[in-house]
Design an enzyme around this catalytic site. Structure first.
Site, mmCIF file in Angstrom:
data_model
loop_
_atom_site.group_PDB
_atom_site.id
_atom_site.type_symbol
_atom_site.label_atom_id
_atom_site.label_comp_id
_atom_site.label_asym_id
_atom_site.label_seq_id
_atom_site.Cartn_x
_atom_site.Cartn_y
_atom_site.Cartn_z
ATOM 1 N N GLU A 1 -20.210 18.574 23.453
ATOM 2 C CA GLU A 1 -21.035 17.554 24.105
ATOM 3 C C GLU A 1 -22.519 17.925 24.042
ATOM 4 O O GLU A 1 -23.367 17.066 23.811
ATOM 5 C CB GLU A 1 -20.560 17.362 25.548
ATOM 6 C CG GLU A 1 -19.170 16.723 25.594
ATOM 7 C CD GLU A 1 -18.514 16.748 26.965
ATOM 8 O OE1 GLU A 1 -19.156 17.202 27.940
ATOM 9 O OE2 GLU A 1 -17.354 16.301 27.066
ATOM 10 N N LYS B 1 -23.439 8.171 34.615
ATOM 11 C CA LYS B 1 -23.003 7.008 33.839
ATOM 12 C C LYS B 1 -23.782 5.749 34.269
ATOM 13 O O LYS B 1 -24.492 5.770 35.281
ATOM 14 C CB LYS B 1 -21.496 6.821 34.040
ATOM 15 C CG LYS B 1 -20.672 8.013 33.527
ATOM 16 C CD LYS B 1 -19.182 7.769 33.689
ATOM 17 C CE LYS B 1 -18.370 8.937 33.158
ATOM 18 N NZ LYS B 1 -16.929 8.674 33.205
ATOM 19 N N ASN C 1 -16.689 5.780 37.265
ATOM 20 C CA ASN C 1 -16.622 6.917 38.188
ATOM 21 C C ASN C 1 -17.903 7.754 38.203
ATOM 22 O O ASN C 1 -17.873 8.955 38.397
ATOM 23 C CB ASN C 1 -15.381 7.764 37.894
ATOM 24 C CG ASN C 1 -15.329 8.245 36.463
ATOM 25 O OD1 ASN C 1 -16.248 7.998 35.691
ATOM 26 N ND2 ASN C 1 -14.275 8.955 36.109
ATOM 27 N N ARG D 1 -17.509 20.891 37.946
ATOM 28 C CA ARG D 1 -16.386 19.947 38.102
ATOM 29 C C ARG D 1 -15.953 19.822 39.561
ATOM 30 O O ARG D 1 -15.484 18.776 39.989
ATOM 31 C CB ARG D 1 -15.233 20.323 37.163
ATOM 32 C CG ARG D 1 -15.600 19.914 35.721
ATOM 33 C CD ARG D 1 -14.507 20.159 34.753
ATOM 34 N NE ARG D 1 -13.361 19.280 34.900
ATOM 35 C CZ ARG D 1 -13.290 18.033 34.430
ATOM 36 N NH1 ARG D 1 -14.315 17.481 33.828
ATOM 37 N NH2 ARG D 1 -12.178 17.328 34.569
ATOM 38 N N THR E 1 -11.028 12.480 38.471
ATOM 39 C CA THR E 1 -11.370 11.241 37.738
ATOM 40 C C THR E 1 -11.305 9.982 38.598
ATOM 41 O O THR E 1 -12.226 9.170 38.588
ATOM 42 C CB THR E 1 -10.413 11.080 36.526
ATOM 43 O OG1 THR E 1 -10.517 12.251 35.725
ATOM 44 C CG2 THR E 1 -10.775 9.867 35.692
ATOM 45 N N ARG F 1 -17.856 11.916 43.238
ATOM 46 C CA ARG F 1 -16.972 10.745 43.134
ATOM 47 C C ARG F 1 -16.342 10.414 44.482
ATOM 48 O O ARG F 1 -16.173 9.251 44.842
ATOM 49 C CB ARG F 1 -15.891 11.012 42.079
ATOM 50 C CG ARG F 1 -16.439 10.964 40.650
ATOM 51 C CD ARG F 1 -15.420 11.470 39.662
ATOM 52 N NE ARG F 1 -15.856 11.341 38.275
ATOM 53 C CZ ARG F 1 -15.312 12.017 37.272
ATOM 54 N NH1 ARG F 1 -14.335 12.875 37.497
ATOM 55 N NH2 ARG F 1 -15.754 11.844 36.037
ATOM 56 N N HIS G 1 -19.945 12.163 34.500
ATOM 57 C CA HIS G 1 -19.050 12.895 33.593
ATOM 58 C C HIS G 1 -19.495 14.352 33.561
ATOM 59 O O HIS G 1 -20.695 14.630 33.586
ATOM 60 C CB HIS G 1 -19.122 12.326 32.168
ATOM 61 C CG HIS G 1 -18.484 13.214 31.153
ATOM 62 N ND1 HIS G 1 -17.146 13.125 30.838
ATOM 63 C CD2 HIS G 1 -18.991 14.238 30.416
ATOM 64 C CE1 HIS G 1 -16.854 14.056 29.932
ATOM 65 N NE2 HIS G 1 -17.962 14.742 29.664
ATOM 66 N N TYR H 1 -15.363 10.979 23.215
ATOM 67 C CA TYR H 1 -14.071 10.696 23.835
ATOM 68 C C TYR H 1 -12.957 10.624 22.781
ATOM 69 O O TYR H 1 -12.037 9.826 22.921
ATOM 70 C CB TYR H 1 -14.135 9.381 24.619
ATOM 71 C CG TYR H 1 -14.916 9.451 25.921
ATOM 72 C CD1 TYR H 1 -14.603 10.384 26.912
ATOM 73 C CD2 TYR H 1 -15.947 8.547 26.193
ATOM 74 C CE1 TYR H 1 -15.307 10.434 28.120
ATOM 75 C CE2 TYR H 1 -16.649 8.590 27.397
ATOM 76 C CZ TYR H 1 -16.321 9.536 28.353
ATOM 77 O OH TYR H 1 -17.006 9.577 29.554
HETATM 78 P P1 CMP Z 1 -14.640 11.038 32.266
HETATM 79 O O1 CMP Z 1 -14.581 12.220 33.160
HETATM 80 O O2 CMP Z 1 -15.944 10.710 31.629
HETATM 81 O O3 CMP Z 1 -13.531 11.201 31.111
HETATM 82 C C1 CMP Z 1 -12.924 10.103 30.478
HETATM 83 C C2 CMP Z 1 -13.272 8.790 31.111
HETATM 84 O O4 CMP Z 1 -12.378 7.752 30.824
HETATM 85 C C3 CMP Z 1 -13.185 8.945 32.638
HETATM 86 O O5 CMP Z 1 -14.207 9.765 33.129
HETATM 87 C C4 CMP Z 1 -13.186 7.504 33.051
HETATM 88 O O6 CMP Z 1 -14.484 6.935 33.027
HETATM 89 C C5 CMP Z 1 -12.330 6.882 31.956
HETATM 90 N N1 CMP Z 1 -10.905 6.769 32.347
HETATM 91 C C6 CMP Z 1 -10.044 7.762 32.555
HETATM 92 N N2 CMP Z 1 -8.803 7.283 32.871
HETATM 93 C C7 CMP Z 1 -8.930 5.943 32.853
HETATM 94 C C8 CMP Z 1 -8.013 4.879 33.069
HETATM 95 N N3 CMP Z 1 -6.725 5.097 33.367
HETATM 96 N N4 CMP Z 1 -8.455 3.626 32.951
HETATM 97 C C9 CMP Z 1 -9.739 3.397 32.617
HETATM 98 N N5 CMP Z 1 -10.661 4.365 32.383
HETATM 99 C C10 CMP Z 1 -10.263 5.626 32.509
#
Ligand code: CMP
Length: 153
Positions: free
Chosen positions: A126, A9, A112, A85, A91, A102, A115, A49
């Site tokens: 994807e 990211k 984070n 993963r 996350t 992470r 992805h 998303y």
């Molecule tokens: P990702 O694994 O790309 O999947 C969805 C993304 O949404 C996640 O990583 C974060 O970047 C974002 N995300 C998930 N939960 C939250 C949250 N509670 N607040 C803000 N961003 C979030």
């Protein structure tokens, strides 16, 4: 063999973590079969998303994901989706296990770093959103003989 999509990211790119992250997947034994930089569009993110569209963080997430380009990678391996993963971690980075990307490099649940596809279905979706057919490389790597038993491969 499964294929799985990984995005580094905008925070990971700007923090200079691309090489470190790729190195981790290579050392794990995954095979790189696609690699490119992509500027995510609004339309791509709505689709990517779509399951988060109603969430209150969706707007913030889209702003974050369009801050800079992302680095998109396609990795292949036996049960690669779950294996990747594990390397990525959960996350919320500040709670992610030490040893994961992470867990080692992040504190945020939004920014984070990385992805990874979370299921066969999302990997297929994807892959289709990011890679054209001629950007996916099918090649034989002798490394497979070292990574897997004959039966597994
Ligand atoms: P990702 O694994 O790309 O999947 C969805 C993304 O949404 C996640 O990583 C974060 O970047 C974002 N995300 C998930 N939960 C939250 C949250 N509670 N607040 C803000 N961003 C979030």
């Amino acid at each position: 063999m499964q294929k799985t999509v990984v995005l580094i990211k905008p925070d990971g790119l700007q923090r200079g973590l691309v090489g470190e992250i790729m190195h981790r997947f290579e050392r794990k034994g995954l095979k790189l079969i696609g690699l490119k930089m992509v500027t995510m569009t609004d339309e791509m993110l709505d689709n990517w998303y779509s399951h988060h569209k109603e969430k209150d963080f969706f707007k913030e997430l889209k702003k974050f994901m369009t801050w800079t380009p992302v680095v998109a990678m396609l990795w292949e391996g036996v049960e690669a989706i779950a294996a990747v993963r594990k390397v990525v971690g959960i996350t919320k980075s500040r709670e992610a296990e030490a040893g994961s990307v992470r867990g080692d490099f992040g504190m945020s649940g939004t920014q984070n770093i990385i992805h990874a596809s979370d299921s066969l279905e999302s990997a297929e979706k994807e892959l289709g959103l990011i890679f054209n057919g001629d950007e996916i490389y099918d090649y034989k790597s002798d490394m497979d003989k070292l990574i897997y038993s004959e039966e597994e491969a």
